[in-house]
Scaffold this motif. Structure first.
Motif, mmCIF file in Angstrom:
data_model
loop_
_atom_site.group_PDB
_atom_site.id
_atom_site.type_symbol
_atom_site.label_atom_id
_atom_site.label_comp_id
_atom_site.label_asym_id
_atom_site.label_seq_id
_atom_site.Cartn_x
_atom_site.Cartn_y
_atom_site.Cartn_z
ATOM 1 N N GLY A 45 -3.768 27.371 -2.772
ATOM 2 C CA GLY A 45 -4.934 26.695 -2.225
ATOM 3 C C GLY A 45 -4.609 25.503 -1.350
ATOM 4 N N SER A 46 -3.366 25.112 -1.331
ATOM 5 C CA SER A 46 -2.969 23.978 -0.514
ATOM 6 C C SER A 46 -2.798 24.415 0.934
ATOM 7 N N SER A 47 -3.195 23.533 1.843
ATOM 8 C CA SER A 47 -2.966 23.842 3.248
ATOM 9 C C SER A 47 -1.599 23.336 3.691
ATOM 10 N N GLY A 48 -0.923 22.636 2.810
ATOM 11 C CA GLY A 48 0.388 22.084 3.133
ATOM 12 C C GLY A 48 1.497 22.815 2.399
ATOM 13 N N ASP A 49 2.545 22.110 2.159
ATOM 14 C CA ASP A 49 3.722 22.643 1.482
ATOM 15 C C ASP A 49 3.439 22.750 -0.019
ATOM 16 N N GLU A 50 3.510 23.955 -0.537
ATOM 17 C CA GLU A 50 3.250 24.201 -1.963
ATOM 18 C C GLU A 50 4.346 23.636 -2.866
ATOM 19 N N TYR A 51 5.475 23.319 -2.290
ATOM 20 C CA TYR A 51 6.637 22.943 -3.090
ATOM 21 C C TYR A 51 7.035 21.482 -2.878
ATOM 22 N N SER A 52 6.052 20.654 -2.602
ATOM 23 C CA SER A 52 6.294 19.222 -2.499
ATOM 24 C C SER A 52 5.022 18.488 -2.901
ATOM 25 N N SER A 53 5.168 17.220 -3.190
ATOM 26 C CA SER A 53 4.020 16.383 -3.532
ATOM 27 C C SER A 53 4.324 14.955 -3.115
ATOM 28 N N PHE A 54 3.280 14.137 -3.093
ATOM 29 C CA PHE A 54 3.463 12.732 -2.781
ATOM 30 C C PHE A 54 3.720 11.947 -4.057
ATOM 31 N N VAL A 55 4.644 11.000 -3.981
ATOM 32 C CA VAL A 55 4.929 10.086 -5.077
ATOM 33 C C VAL A 55 5.012 8.675 -4.508
ATOM 34 N N CYS A 56 4.785 7.696 -5.347
ATOM 35 C CA CYS A 56 4.913 6.306 -4.930
ATOM 36 C C CYS A 56 6.396 5.969 -4.825
ATOM 37 N N ASP A 57 6.781 5.375 -3.705
ATOM 38 C CA ASP A 57 8.174 5.036 -3.423
ATOM 39 C C ASP A 57 8.424 3.575 -3.792
ATOM 40 N N ARG A 58 9.254 3.372 -4.790
ATOM 41 C CA ARG A 58 9.554 2.025 -5.293
ATOM 42 C C ARG A 58 10.067 1.107 -4.193
ATOM 43 N N GLN A 59 10.939 1.604 -3.337
ATOM 44 C CA GLN A 59 11.512 0.777 -2.274
ATOM 45 C C GLN A 59 10.439 0.338 -1.274
ATOM 46 N N LYS A 60 9.491 1.219 -0.992
ATOM 47 C CA LYS A 60 8.401 0.851 -0.086
ATOM 48 C C LYS A 60 7.553 -0.263 -0.692
ATOM 49 N N VAL A 61 7.299 -0.164 -1.981
ATOM 50 C CA VAL A 61 6.539 -1.216 -2.666
ATOM 51 C C VAL A 61 7.312 -2.537 -2.609
ATOM 52 N N LEU A 62 8.588 -2.497 -2.930
ATOM 53 C CA LEU A 62 9.407 -3.718 -2.901
ATOM 54 C C LEU A 62 9.468 -4.324 -1.496
ATOM 55 N N SER A 63 9.529 -3.493 -0.481
ATOM 56 C CA SER A 63 9.544 -3.993 0.897
ATOM 57 C C SER A 63 8.251 -4.730 1.227
ATOM 58 N N MET A 64 7.128 -4.198 0.774
ATOM 59 C CA MET A 64 5.848 -4.865 1.022
ATOM 60 C C MET A 64 5.740 -6.165 0.223
ATOM 61 N N VAL A 65 6.227 -6.145 -1.005
ATOM 62 C CA VAL A 65 6.222 -7.371 -1.812
ATOM 63 C C VAL A 65 7.055 -8.447 -1.114
ATOM 64 N N HIS A 66 8.177 -8.061 -0.549
ATOM 65 C CA HIS A 66 9.044 -9.003 0.178
ATOM 66 C C HIS A 66 8.285 -9.614 1.366
ATOM 67 N N VAL A 67 7.565 -8.803 2.114
ATOM 68 C CA VAL A 67 6.785 -9.303 3.254
ATOM 69 C C VAL A 67 5.743 -10.311 2.776
ATOM 70 N N ILE A 68 5.032 -9.972 1.711
ATOM 71 C CA ILE A 68 3.981 -10.869 1.196
ATOM 72 C C ILE A 68 4.579 -12.173 0.700
ATOM 73 N N LYS A 69 5.675 -12.102 -0.024
ATOM 74 C CA LYS A 69 6.303 -13.337 -0.533
ATOM 75 C C LYS A 69 6.795 -14.218 0.603
ATOM 76 N N ALA A 70 7.272 -13.621 1.688
ATOM 77 C CA ALA A 70 7.723 -14.407 2.834
ATOM 78 C C ALA A 70 6.555 -15.113 3.514
ATOM 79 N N LEU A 71 5.387 -14.496 3.492
ATOM 80 C CA LEU A 71 4.199 -15.096 4.114
ATOM 81 C C LEU A 71 3.539 -16.143 3.232
ATOM 82 N N ARG A 72 3.636 -15.936 1.912
ATOM 83 C CA ARG A 72 2.939 -16.812 0.956
ATOM 84 C C ARG A 72 3.893 -17.262 -0.138
ATOM 85 N N PRO A 73 4.792 -18.174 0.243
ATOM 86 C CA PRO A 73 5.803 -18.617 -0.755
ATOM 87 C C PRO A 73 5.187 -19.385 -1.918
#
Length: 173
Positions: free
Chosen positions: A145-173
């Motif tokens: 029933g998927s229109s995409g790849d049946e053999y993959s899924s999306f997951v939250c990427d820890r490194q992407k989260v940490l990169s965003m946290v780093h950006v926020i901390k740099a803006l709001r020390p």
């Protein structure tokens, strides 16, 4: 949806995210009254239905009147970066009476500009990546029933989260 809200409350949810529009692109006031009533005493966030409505700034007046605490939005565009100027207008319009939360395509590359342009205090980001299935056998004759790849899924990427946290901390020390 009311039954879903009841179940979420029974499971201990901290808040409810919902939204409803009429067929002509306005906030569905009667449906939202019902959903907000079902959610009480939990806070309600109006989801990106606002991005599909006729006039997001006008919709804010309705949502404020209903007591919605937060709005998740990409500023009426496909991504929060593209809608950042509308998001700024939304934040200026509500003047702290509700939280306007940018979401949609936010990552460490555009986060700083989104925060600087909009003045947002909160964001929503999936920080997702594609994860391939551990399946070694692939049946190419069947679709589940998927229109995409049946053999993959999306997951939250820890490194992407940490990169965003780093950006926020740099803006709001």
């Amino acid at each position: 949806m009311e039954k879903d809200i009841g179940q979420l409350k029974s499971f201990g949810a901290d808040g409810i995210v919902t939204g409803a529009l009429t067929s002509d692109g306005l906030v569905d006031l009667s449906k939202m009254v019902t959903l907000i009533s079902a959610a009480k005493p939990l806070p309600v966030t109006y989801h990106r239905a606002i991005d599909m409505c006729r006039d997001p700034l006008e919709a804010l007046d309705c949502l404020l009147g209903l007591g919605v605490q937060r709005v998740l939005t990409s500023g009426g565009q496909s991504t929060a970066w593209k809608g950042r100027h509308c998001i700024k207008d939304m934040i200026n319009k509500v003047k702290g009476r509700m939280i306007i939360m940018p979401g949609g395509g936010i990552d460490s590359e555009n986060l700083e500009e989104i925060l600087e342009v909009t003045g947002a205090q909160e964001i929503h980001a999936s920080a997702k990546r594609v994860s391939q299935s551990q399946m070694t056998y692939y049946n190419k004759s069947v679709s589940m029933g998927s229109s995409g790849d049946e053999y993959s899924s999306f997951v939250c990427d820890r490194q992407k989260v940490l990169s965003m946290v780093h950006v926020i901390k740099a803006l709001r020390p």
